[in-house]
Scaffold this active site. Structure first.
Site, PDB file in Angstrom:
ATOM      1  CE1 TYR A   1      -4.186   1.541   0.166  1.00 46.19           C
ATOM      2  CE2 TYR A   1      -3.397   2.620   2.157  1.00 46.19           C
ATOM      3  CZ  TYR A   1      -4.389   2.537   1.207  1.00 46.19           C
ATOM      4  OH  TYR A   1      -5.563   3.355   1.151  1.00 46.19           O
TER       5      TYR A   1
ATOM      6  CG  ASN B   1     -15.198   1.342   3.370  1.00 49.06           C
ATOM      7  OD1 ASN B   1     -14.254   1.523   2.400  1.00 49.06           O
ATOM      8  ND2 ASN B   1     -15.561   0.121   3.715  1.00 49.06           N
TER       9      ASN B   1
ATOM     10  CG  ASN C   1     -20.720  -8.207  -1.980  1.00 52.68           C
ATOM     11  OD1 ASN C   1     -19.762  -7.812  -3.034  1.00 52.68           O
ATOM     12  ND2 ASN C   1     -20.382  -9.377  -1.640  1.00 52.68           N
ATOM     13  CB  SER C   2     -17.109  -3.972  -1.249  1.00 48.70           C
ATOM     14  OG  SER C   2     -17.608  -2.613  -1.841  1.00 48.70           O
TER      15      SER C   2
ATOM     16  NE  ARG D   1     -15.531 -12.729  -5.591  1.00 45.88           N
ATOM     17  CZ  ARG D   1     -14.378 -13.057  -5.148  1.00 45.88           C
ATOM     18  NH1 ARG D   1     -13.455 -13.655  -6.007  1.00 45.88           N
ATOM     19  NH2 ARG D   1     -14.151 -13.104  -3.990  1.00 45.88           N
TER      20      ARG D   1
ATOM     21  N   GLY E   1      -8.607  -2.629  -6.182  1.00 43.72           N
ATOM     22  CA  GLY E   1      -8.174  -4.048  -7.183  1.00 43.72           C
ATOM     23  C   GLY E   1      -8.208  -5.452  -6.589  1.00 43.72           C
TER      24      GLY E   1
HETATM   25  N1  NAP Z   1      -9.659   4.383  -3.332  1.00 42.70           N
HETATM   26  C1  NAP Z   1     -10.120   4.536  -1.847  1.00 42.70           C
HETATM   27  O1  NAP Z   1      -9.993   5.556  -1.467  1.00 42.70           O
HETATM   28  C2  NAP Z   1     -10.791   3.314  -1.287  1.00 42.70           C
HETATM   29  C3  NAP Z   1     -11.438   3.555  -0.141  1.00 42.70           C
HETATM   30  C4  NAP Z   1     -12.026   2.448   0.375  1.00 42.70           C
HETATM   31  C5  NAP Z   1     -11.891   1.178   0.080  1.00 42.70           C
HETATM   32  N2  NAP Z   1     -10.959   0.969  -1.192  1.00 42.70           N
HETATM   33  C6  NAP Z   1     -10.847  -0.205  -1.771  1.00 42.70           C
HETATM   34  O2  NAP Z   1     -12.206  -0.777  -2.162  1.00 42.70           O
HETATM   35  C7  NAP Z   1     -12.042  -1.951  -1.967  1.00 42.70           C
HETATM   36  C8  NAP Z   1     -13.290  -2.556  -1.416  1.00 42.70           C
HETATM   37  O3  NAP Z   1     -13.012  -2.297   0.079  1.00 42.70           O
HETATM   38  P1  NAP Z   1     -14.163  -2.387   1.202  1.00 42.70           P
HETATM   39  O4  NAP Z   1     -13.601  -1.898   2.621  1.00 42.70           O
HETATM   40  O5  NAP Z   1     -15.693  -1.805   0.937  1.00 42.70           O
HETATM   41  O6  NAP Z   1     -14.016  -3.848   1.201  1.00 42.70           O
HETATM   42  P2  NAP Z   1     -14.907  -5.197   1.705  1.00 42.70           P
HETATM   43  O7  NAP Z   1     -16.158  -4.656   2.666  1.00 42.70           O
HETATM   44  O8  NAP Z   1     -13.985  -5.800   2.700  1.00 42.70           O
HETATM   45  O9  NAP Z   1     -15.317  -6.112   0.746  1.00 42.70           O
HETATM   46  C9  NAP Z   1     -14.666  -6.825  -0.090  1.00 42.70           C
HETATM   47  C10 NAP Z   1     -15.195  -6.709  -1.453  1.00 42.70           C
HETATM   48  O10 NAP Z   1     -13.911  -7.317  -2.371  1.00 42.70           O
HETATM   49  C11 NAP Z   1     -14.842  -8.381  -2.984  1.00 42.70           C
HETATM   50  N3  NAP Z   1     -13.603  -9.293  -3.364  1.00 42.70           N
HETATM   51  C12 NAP Z   1     -12.714 -10.007  -2.579  1.00 42.70           C
HETATM   52  N4  NAP Z   1     -11.842 -10.734  -3.136  1.00 42.70           N
HETATM   53  C13 NAP Z   1     -11.940 -10.280  -4.599  1.00 42.70           C
HETATM   54  C14 NAP Z   1     -11.494 -11.021  -5.674  1.00 42.70           C
HETATM   55  N5  NAP Z   1     -10.536 -11.958  -5.630  1.00 42.70           N
HETATM   56  N6  NAP Z   1     -12.208 -10.923  -6.799  1.00 42.70           N
HETATM   57  C15 NAP Z   1     -13.378  -9.820  -6.981  1.00 42.70           C
HETATM   58  N7  NAP Z   1     -13.701  -9.324  -5.869  1.00 42.70           N
HETATM   59  C16 NAP Z   1     -13.226  -9.756  -4.621  1.00 42.70           C
HETATM   60  C17 NAP Z   1     -15.576  -8.904  -2.047  1.00 42.70           C
HETATM   61  O11 NAP Z   1     -16.643  -9.818  -2.814  1.00 42.70           O
HETATM   62  P3  NAP Z   1     -16.902 -11.211  -2.390  1.00 42.70           P
HETATM   63  O12 NAP Z   1     -18.088 -10.994  -1.475  1.00 42.70           O
HETATM   64  O13 NAP Z   1     -17.657 -12.278  -3.789  1.00 42.70           O
HETATM   65  O14 NAP Z   1     -15.851 -11.941  -1.894  1.00 42.70           O
HETATM   66  C18 NAP Z   1     -16.234  -7.826  -1.604  1.00 42.70           C
HETATM   67  O15 NAP Z   1     -17.095  -7.179  -2.573  1.00 42.70           O
HETATM   68  C19 NAP Z   1     -10.812  -2.587  -1.436  1.00 42.70           C
HETATM   69  O16 NAP Z   1     -10.167  -2.730  -2.560  1.00 42.70           O
HETATM   70  C20 NAP Z   1     -10.380  -1.244  -0.815  1.00 42.70           C
HETATM   71  O17 NAP Z   1      -8.947  -1.046  -0.630  1.00 42.70           O
HETATM   72  C21 NAP Z   1     -10.467   2.181  -1.790  1.00 42.70           C
END
Ligand code: NAP
Length: 386
Positions: free
Chosen positions: A78, A168, A194-195, A217, A289
């Site tokens: 990161y 988030n 669903n994240s 998925r 990603g």
């Molecule tokens: N850019 C930014 O400022 C920012 C801010 C917040 C979050 N993020 C990023 O956004 C993403 C989601 O974060 P979150 O906290 O909302 O996540 P989260 O609630 O932990 O949920 C994870 C998500 O990723 C999916 N996932 C996990 N492994 C996967 C794979 N190999 N292929 C496809 N989908 C997969 C899960 O789907 P399943 O249920 O199908 O496993 C679920 O939808 C992360 O990458 C995080 O780093 C970025």
């Protein structure tokens, strides 16, 4: 892992005298697989203002989530790196370690000299990622790194709502507002629906009169997830497998309003299929990603449909807000807005599995609960509740 104890800390012991509280903290002494490298240690911290240096604050943590970016940070992948430095552990030794966790909320217990911005009893969140280390029962931090949450804002919301506020929901909020001039009824398409971010997008979009197409998925019990997202306000829920089928694609390409915006946190094929739904001149915003696959777009989407590919990182947005009055006001308004919507039942924090952790938790039990919480793919997401 090599034993981490390096040297004693007479300075710290002299500072504390006999007045100290024993805190527990999740730290890592090297980057790597979080389940292998995160260790729970006991620390002695001042238990009142007398032991605090000027500008310092003693915080009792209330709640802190385990976000994917926290795990990336521990892996060393990161951009915000863990800050390795001396950590005094109970018994008078120091280890060189970085503290886990970037997001969370704590209650101020005591403040050192010259601190006016926060007072005992205030709830505070870290201003910047990588500063506080939120996976701990107590911490001592610089007051300038903490943002107070006004009492009126936190009324009627849970500590976990505040703990999960900064990343988030705010990412969803900004992405919906800052990348397109959306009109009521417009569609937004997203994967990873669903994240935590995805669920926030669904709820905020619904609240603002927008419609969402949500890609998830495939899984056993898909229908339960579909119903859950529809109940949150999703208009369409489709799997990436269904999106590859002609019938679903045809249906989604003949909607009654354009898809102007797409949000991607997956990469690879799931992103390509989703992007094909975006209307001419629309924008794909990548913010994560999860598949660790690159985003690959065919030339035709860029050339003939003028799809714009952008990125969004909440940390960069907050960094730009520092010292900029307008942005700081926008951040405060956004936090207040999300907490108000939470209080009013319009917005709900993503489902969390609470890992209860107190200073009295035996160290071996604390280690077990932390190791379980930092597993990739733990579903629902874990949050430490202290
Ligand atoms: N850019 C930014 O400022 C920012 C801010 C917040 C979050 N993020 C990023 O956004 C993403 C989601 O974060 P979150 O906290 O909302 O996540 P989260 O609630 O932990 O949920 C994870 C998500 O990723 C999916 N996932 C996990 N492994 C996967 C794979 N190999 N292929 C496809 N989908 C997969 C899960 O789907 P399943 O249920 O199908 O496993 C679920 O939808 C992360 O990458 C995080 O780093 C970025």
């Amino acid at each position: 892992m090599a034993p981490a104890v390096l040297r004693p800390t007479p300075r710290l012991l002299a500072t504390l005298g006999s007045r100290a509280l024993t805190a527990q903290a999740a730290v890592y002494t090297e980057t790597g697989n979080p389940q292998d490298v995160v260790r729970v240690v006991e620390r002695e911290l001042p238990d009142g203002p007398a032991g605090l240096a000027a500008g310092q604050v003693l915080v009792r943590m209330l709640a802190a989530p385990v976000n994917p970016s926290d795990l990336n940070q521990i892996e060393g992948t990161y951009p915000v790196r863990g800050r390795f430095g001396p950590v005094a552990v109970r018994g008078g030794a120091e280890i060189s370690a970085a503290a886990g966790g970037n997001e969370g909320v704590g209650e101020v217990l005591a403040v050192g000299g010259g601190v006016a911005a926060v007072r005992p009893g205030d709830w505070v969140v870290p201003r910047r990622a990588g500063e506080l280390g939120t996976w701990c029962t107590h911490a001592v931090a610089g007051a300038d790194g903490l943002a107070p949450i006004p009492r009126a804002w936190r009324e009627g919301v849970a500590a976990t709502d505040v703990a999960c506020l900064k990343v988030n929901p705010c990412t969803a909020y900004r992405m919906l507002r800052d990348f397109a001039d959306l009109r009521p009824g417009d569609y937004v398409v997203q994967n990873g629906a669903n994240s935590g971010v995805g669920r926030a997008v669904i709820q905020l979009a619904r609240h603002w009169g927008l419609r969402t197409i949500n890609v998830v998925r495939d899984r056993p019990h898909l229908d339960a997830l579909r119903q859950e997202l529809l109940a949150l306000g999703a208009d369409v829920v489709v799997t990436d497998r269904e999106l590859g089928e002609d019938a679903a694609r045809r249906r989604l390409r003949s909607l009654d309003a354009p898809v102007r915006l797409g949000f991607n946190c997956v990469g690879g094929r799931a992103t390509l299929q989703m992007t094909k739904l975006i209307a001419e001149g629309g924008t794909l915003v990548s913010y994560g990603g999860m598949s660790r696959q690159p985003v690959t777009l065919p030339t035709s989407l860029l050339l003939f449909r003028d799809i714009r590919a952008r990125g969004f990182w909440m940390n960069r947005w907050y960094a730009a807000a520092q010292g900029c009055r307008e942005r700081e006001a926008a951040a405060a308004a956004m936090w207040q807005d999300i907490l108000r919507l939470t209080r009013e039942g319009v917005f709900a924090t993503q489902p969390l599995a609470a890992a209860r952790w107190t200073p009295d938790t035996p160290l071996a039990d604390a280690q077990r609960l932390v190791t379980a919480a930092v597993a990739w793919g733990a579903a629902p997401k874990r949050a430490f509740v202290f």
